[in-house]
Design a protein around this motif. Structure first.
Motif, short mmCIF file in Angstrom:
data_model
loop_
_atom_site.label_atom_id
_atom_site.label_comp_id
_atom_site.label_asym_id
_atom_site.label_seq_id
_atom_site.Cartn_x
_atom_site.Cartn_y
_atom_site.Cartn_z
N LEU A 64 0.82 -1.20 0.00
CA LEU A 64 0.00 0.00 0.00
C LEU A 64 0.86 1.25 0.00
O LEU A 64 1.87 1.33 0.69
CB LEU A 64 -0.90 0.01 1.25
CG LEU A 64 -1.94 -1.10 1.38
CD1 LEU A 64 -2.72 -0.94 2.67
CD2 LEU A 64 -2.88 -1.10 0.20
N LYS B 123 1.44 5.21 1.00
CA LYS B 123 1.18 5.84 2.28
C LYS B 123 0.80 7.31 2.09
O LYS B 123 1.49 8.06 1.40
CB LYS B 123 2.42 5.72 3.17
CG LYS B 123 2.15 5.85 4.66
CD LYS B 123 3.39 5.46 5.45
CE LYS B 123 3.15 5.49 6.94
NZ LYS B 123 4.38 5.12 7.69
N SER C 238 -2.45 3.26 2.64
CA SER C 238 -2.26 3.19 4.07
C SER C 238 -2.25 4.63 4.57
O SER C 238 -1.39 5.42 4.16
CB SER C 238 -0.93 2.50 4.40
OG SER C 238 -0.61 2.64 5.76
N ALA D 99 -8.93 -0.58 8.63
CA ALA D 99 -7.82 -1.48 8.95
C ALA D 99 -6.49 -0.98 8.43
O ALA D 99 -5.43 -1.24 9.03
CB ALA D 99 -8.12 -2.87 8.37
N SER D 100 -6.51 -0.22 7.32
CA SER D 100 -5.25 0.24 6.71
C SER D 100 -4.80 1.59 7.23
O SER D 100 -3.84 2.17 6.73
CB SER D 100 -5.41 0.32 5.19
OG SER D 100 -6.44 1.24 4.85
N SER E 193 -8.90 4.80 2.27
CA SER E 193 -8.67 3.42 2.74
C SER E 193 -9.22 2.40 1.76
O SER E 193 -8.80 1.25 1.76
CB SER E 193 -9.29 3.24 4.13
OG SER E 193 -8.70 4.13 5.06
N THR F 79 -3.59 4.32 10.40
CA THR F 79 -2.90 4.42 11.68
C THR F 79 -3.16 5.81 12.26
O THR F 79 -2.97 6.82 11.56
CB THR F 79 -1.38 4.23 11.51
OG1 THR F 79 -1.13 2.97 10.89
CG2 THR F 79 -0.68 4.29 12.86
N ASP G 105 -6.58 1.68 -1.78
CA ASP G 105 -5.25 1.06 -1.63
C ASP G 105 -4.22 2.01 -1.04
O ASP G 105 -3.06 2.02 -1.44
CB ASP G 105 -4.76 0.52 -2.99
CG ASP G 105 -5.67 -0.57 -3.52
OD1 ASP G 105 -6.21 -1.34 -2.69
OD2 ASP G 105 -5.86 -0.66 -4.74
#
Length: 321
Positions: free
Chosen positions: A2, A4, A28, A42-43, A23, A45, A26
């Motif tokens: 992925l 960023k 992060s 989920a991807s 998200s 932070t 694709d």
């Protein structure tokens, strides 16, 4: 693997749906916020940032990031009590933006997307004379001035470092969860209260939340977006009267609009000290998105009526009174 992206303002009206969209594309996402976000894709932070100013350290958040989307800002403050409002706006919107952009360039970020404001252009247009992306800015309030200064600093930084900068100036954004005057409008329409806005012949450009998010995502990779400024709207301008009628239809309610002349509304608002509100209700503010369409091959994916229906459905599901 992925790619960023770093997103600021990810708990906001624009940032939250943008986080979900990224998200699903694709990416992060490094989701920067002042408070912990309990539910993240989920991807994504979550990185906590205590504030955004000229001293914020973004080093950890920027590690490995390819693109930054900066949607956080100090926005309009009702009844601002600060002795120098422009200085307060500059701390976040100018110093905070340029500090993030400098650190992004040093970290090797390829592209920096800045969510600015149509207030850089000004507060209103003569009917039929829309703002254009490359027109001379004429901001009229401290917020608009701060956004203009941030844009100027970003362009200089792009020329100095080679980091690509994309500037997007939205008009009024509406959609599920919209607040302020748009929410008040829906509440009055839903209650069936007669409103004195049945004879307003202005034209205003609006942008649905989904359309703005779509343009932002388009600007992440489009080669023609580099170092450009774009205006964004739904591509269909509405009078206040037409907006109310179509919003009422979306709510499944009749629009009870009284044909009070706009000059009388403006006079009454001036007497009551509500001149700015009357400008938004009776004045025109149009934007020309032909550059956005032609350079990017972009078309707003959601029609005005579809966006109003989506906004109304959310309002009806979540209304408290």
């Amino acid at each position: 693997m992925l790619r960023k992206a770093l997103l600021t303002g990810c708990t906001g009206f624009v940032g939250h749906p943008l986080l979900a969209r990224l998200s699903n594309c694709d990416f992060s996402v490094v989701a920067c916020s002042r408070v912990a976000m309990p539910a993240l894709p989920a991807s994504a932070t979550n990185v906590l940032v205590s504030g955004i100013d000229g001293l914020t350290d973004w080093q950890v958040a920027l590690a490995g990031v390819e693109v930054v989307i900066h949607s956080a800002a100090r926005v309009h403050v009702m009844n601002d009590q600060s002795s120098d409002p422009l200085a307060e706006f500059r701390k976040v919107n100018v110093e905070g933006t340029l500090n993030l952009a400098r650190q992004a360039a040093e970290a090797g970020v390829r592209r920096f997307i800045f969510i600015s404001s149509i207030k850089v252009n000004g507060e209103g247009t003569p009917l039929g004379s829309p703002y254009r992306a490359d027109a001379q800015p004429q901001p009229a309030d401290p917020y608009g001035v701060s956004k203009m200064e941030a844009e100027q600093g970003l362009r200089a930084l792009a020329a100095e470092t080679g980091m690509e900068v994309v500037i997007i100036r939205p008009t009024l954004v509406y959609g599920p969860g919209v607040k302020a005057n748009f929410l008040s409008m829906m509440r009055w329409l839903h209650k069936g209260v007669p409103l004195p806005f049945g004879a307003i012949h202005n034209q205003r450009s609006l942008v649905a939340l989904d359309n703005l998010v779509d343009l932002i995502v388009t600007c992440i990779d489009h080669p023609a977006a580099a170092n450009q400024t774009f205006l964004v709207s739904d591509g269909e301008d509405l009078s206040t009267t037409e907006l109310l009628r179509r919003m009422a239809t979306a709510l499944g309610k009749p629009a009870r609009l009284l044909p009070v002349p706009s000059w009388l509304l403006e006079a009454g608002a001036s007497i009551l000290g509500k001149k700015a509100l009357s400008q938004r209700l009776c004045g025109s503010l149009q934007v020309d998105i032909s550059k956005t369409r032609e350079l990017l091959g972009w078309t707003p994916p959601l029609s005005v009526d579809a966006a109003l229906r989506k906004t109304a459905a959310h309002f009806l599901e979540h209304r408290t009174h």
